[in-house]
Design an enzyme around this catalytic site. Sequence first.
Site, PDB file in Angstrom:
ATOM      1  N   MET A 193      -1.055   5.378   6.709  1.00  0.00           N
ATOM      2  CA  MET A 193       0.200   4.615   6.642  1.00  0.00           C
ATOM      3  C   MET A 193       1.045   5.065   5.450  1.00  0.00           C
ATOM      4  SD  MET A 193      -0.735   0.718   7.603  1.00  0.00           S
ATOM      5  CE  MET A 193      -0.895   0.184   9.304  1.00  0.00           C
ATOM      6  N   GLY A 194       2.138   4.361   5.232  1.00  0.00           N
ATOM      7  CA  GLY A 194       2.994   4.693   4.086  1.00  0.00           C
ATOM      8  C   GLY A 194       4.468   4.733   4.451  1.00  0.00           C
ATOM      9  N   ARG A 244     -14.885  21.402  13.341  1.00  0.00           N
ATOM     10  CA  ARG A 244     -13.599  20.945  13.882  1.00  0.00           C
ATOM     11  C   ARG A 244     -12.510  20.864  12.824  1.00  0.00           C
ATOM     12  NH1 ARG A 244     -16.312  15.961  17.231  1.00  0.00           N
ATOM     13  NH2 ARG A 244     -16.557  17.060  19.203  1.00  0.00           N
ATOM     14  N   ILE A 304       0.846  -1.209   0.000  1.00  0.00           N
ATOM     15  CA  ILE A 304       0.000   0.000   0.000  1.00  0.00           C
ATOM     16  C   ILE A 304       0.873   1.247   0.000  1.00  0.00           C
ATOM     17  CG2 ILE A 304      -1.885  -1.148   1.236  1.00  0.00           C
ATOM     18  CD1 ILE A 304      -1.088   0.642   3.689  1.00  0.00           C
ATOM     19  N   ASP A 305       2.169   1.097   0.317  1.00  0.00           N
ATOM     20  CA  ASP A 305       3.046   2.275   0.422  1.00  0.00           C
ATOM     21  C   ASP A 305       3.468   2.799  -0.954  1.00  0.00           C
ATOM     22  OD1 ASP A 305       2.861   1.643   3.082  1.00  0.00           O
ATOM     23  OD2 ASP A 305       4.912   0.902   3.286  1.00  0.00           O
ATOM     24  N   ARG A 328      -9.440  16.986  16.274  1.00  0.00           N
ATOM     25  CA  ARG A 328      -9.492  15.554  16.589  1.00  0.00           C
ATOM     26  C   ARG A 328      -8.533  14.785  15.688  1.00  0.00           C
ATOM     27  NH1 ARG A 328     -12.396  16.999  20.257  1.00  0.00           N
ATOM     28  NH2 ARG A 328     -14.368  16.056  20.913  1.00  0.00           N
ATOM     29  N   HIS A 332      -4.608   0.196   9.768  1.00  0.00           N
ATOM     30  CA  HIS A 332      -4.846  -1.066   9.064  1.00  0.00           C
ATOM     31  C   HIS A 332      -6.191  -1.134   8.360  1.00  0.00           C
ATOM     32  CE1 HIS A 332      -1.651  -1.954  11.981  1.00  0.00           C
ATOM     33  NE2 HIS A 332      -1.238  -2.834  11.093  1.00  0.00           N
TER      34      HIS A 332
HETATM   35  O1  F6P Z   1       4.602  -1.433   4.688  1.00  0.00           O
HETATM   36  C1  F6P Z   1       3.229  -1.505   4.765  1.00  0.00           C
HETATM   37  C2  F6P Z   1       2.721  -0.924   6.041  1.00  0.00           C
HETATM   38  O2  F6P Z   1       1.326  -0.957   5.972  1.00  0.00           O
HETATM   39  C3  F6P Z   1       3.238   0.477   6.401  1.00  0.00           C
HETATM   40  O3  F6P Z   1       2.540   1.490   5.726  1.00  0.00           O
HETATM   41  C4  F6P Z   1       3.040   0.476   7.898  1.00  0.00           C
HETATM   42  O4  F6P Z   1       3.877   1.381   8.573  1.00  0.00           O
HETATM   43  C5  F6P Z   1       3.374  -0.914   8.265  1.00  0.00           C
HETATM   44  O5  F6P Z   1       3.114  -1.718   7.145  1.00  0.00           O
HETATM   45  C6  F6P Z   1       2.606  -1.444   9.455  1.00  0.00           C
HETATM   46  O6  F6P Z   1       2.996  -2.734   9.694  1.00  0.00           O
HETATM   47  P1  F6P Z   1       2.367  -3.705  10.771  1.00  0.00           P
HETATM   48  O7  F6P Z   1       1.048  -4.187  10.228  1.00  0.00           O
HETATM   49  O8  F6P Z   1       3.352  -4.789  10.882  1.00  0.00           O
HETATM   50  O9  F6P Z   1       2.185  -2.901  12.012  1.00  0.00           O
END
Ligand code: F6P
Length: 340
Positions: free
Chosen positions: A168-169, A161, A125-126, A264, A270
């Site tokens: 993530m990334g 707000r 996803i990154d 906020r 995830h």
């Molecule tokens: O590398 C994919 C990723 O989703 C990152 O964006 C994120 O920091 C990491 O995995 C989170 O990993 P985990 O599920 O092991 O906490």
Amino acid sequence: MKVGILTGGGDCAGLNAVIRAVVRKSEQFGYQVIGIRHGWAGLLTVDTIPLTWTDVHNIVNLGGTILHTTRTNPFSRKDGPAAVLANVKKLGLDALVAVGGEDTLRVAAKLAPMGLKVVGVPKTIDNDIVATDVTFGFDSAVNVTVEAIDRILTTGESHDRIMVVEVMGMEAGWLAAYAGVASGANLTLVPEEPFDLDDVASLLRKRHDQGATASVVVVGEGCRLRGYSLGDPAKVDEFGHIRQGGIAELLAREIEKRTKIESRAVVLGHVVRGGAPSAYDRILATRLAVAAVQAIKNGEFGVMVCLRANAITSVPLSEILDKTKNLDEETLSLVKDFCR
Ligand code: F6P
């Protein structure tokens, strides 16, 4: 011909589409497929399942990975690489398809010169893997993130707000940038562009003074602020990555303090990694899987199949070693033009 397949690193939508297509294409060539469970860990311990078309039917739309995954790094263990090679031999594998992000693929890149007949398939996803225009999993994650931000904006509007949304990334800002631009976020902060807390606050204060009633700030989890420590250094994976997280909480607190506007934090985390793949990701995953099996048929090993200018091709795995694909200039300027 016996082909092994494993999925390693963080999961993403589209992994099952790859597994399915590898099995179906392999069967067309008369190859047998063995699923390696839990990423590289499955080759340290011999944790496998046979895969035939009945095991992979109706999974093209299924999130996650039926093979399970871990962040196991054979190179972080004494004799790990030798154990993997010995188990590949023991299982009688003629070829291995390693589906993963930069960590999983780097293991493959290092094992290839040691004799492993491996083909890499990039996912994450990154979207931070070099040598491929895009990775599958990214489009699905962007779509879920945009849908979430659309929802966050309506509740933000109701309550007047500032809503700070962390995505993530890791150290790459692709997910933040694409989701920010696509959702019309008012401010998007990416790890590639350091920022100052006071500038962020005064920008938001100005928007609200000019009549805005709510703001959405998208922030990549890998963004850092001088003077503040984030993530959990006690939680480091086998590839040396510190567990990320915390920037949204910090920003929301500091923005509220400086602007006096109620703020906020929302951590999407995830949520955007799970669930069904987009149609785009299903197709990309299938195209890459077909190319991987074709590479095996051609005896082309030590390569990663990839997408370049919408054509599927391949590059030596060594090309991805120690490189991360960060935001390009064009995307950065989209962020600056539309999310500031
Ligand atoms: O590398 C994919 C990723 O989703 C990152 O964006 C994120 O920091 C990491 O995995 C989170 O990993 P985990 O599920 O092991 O906490």
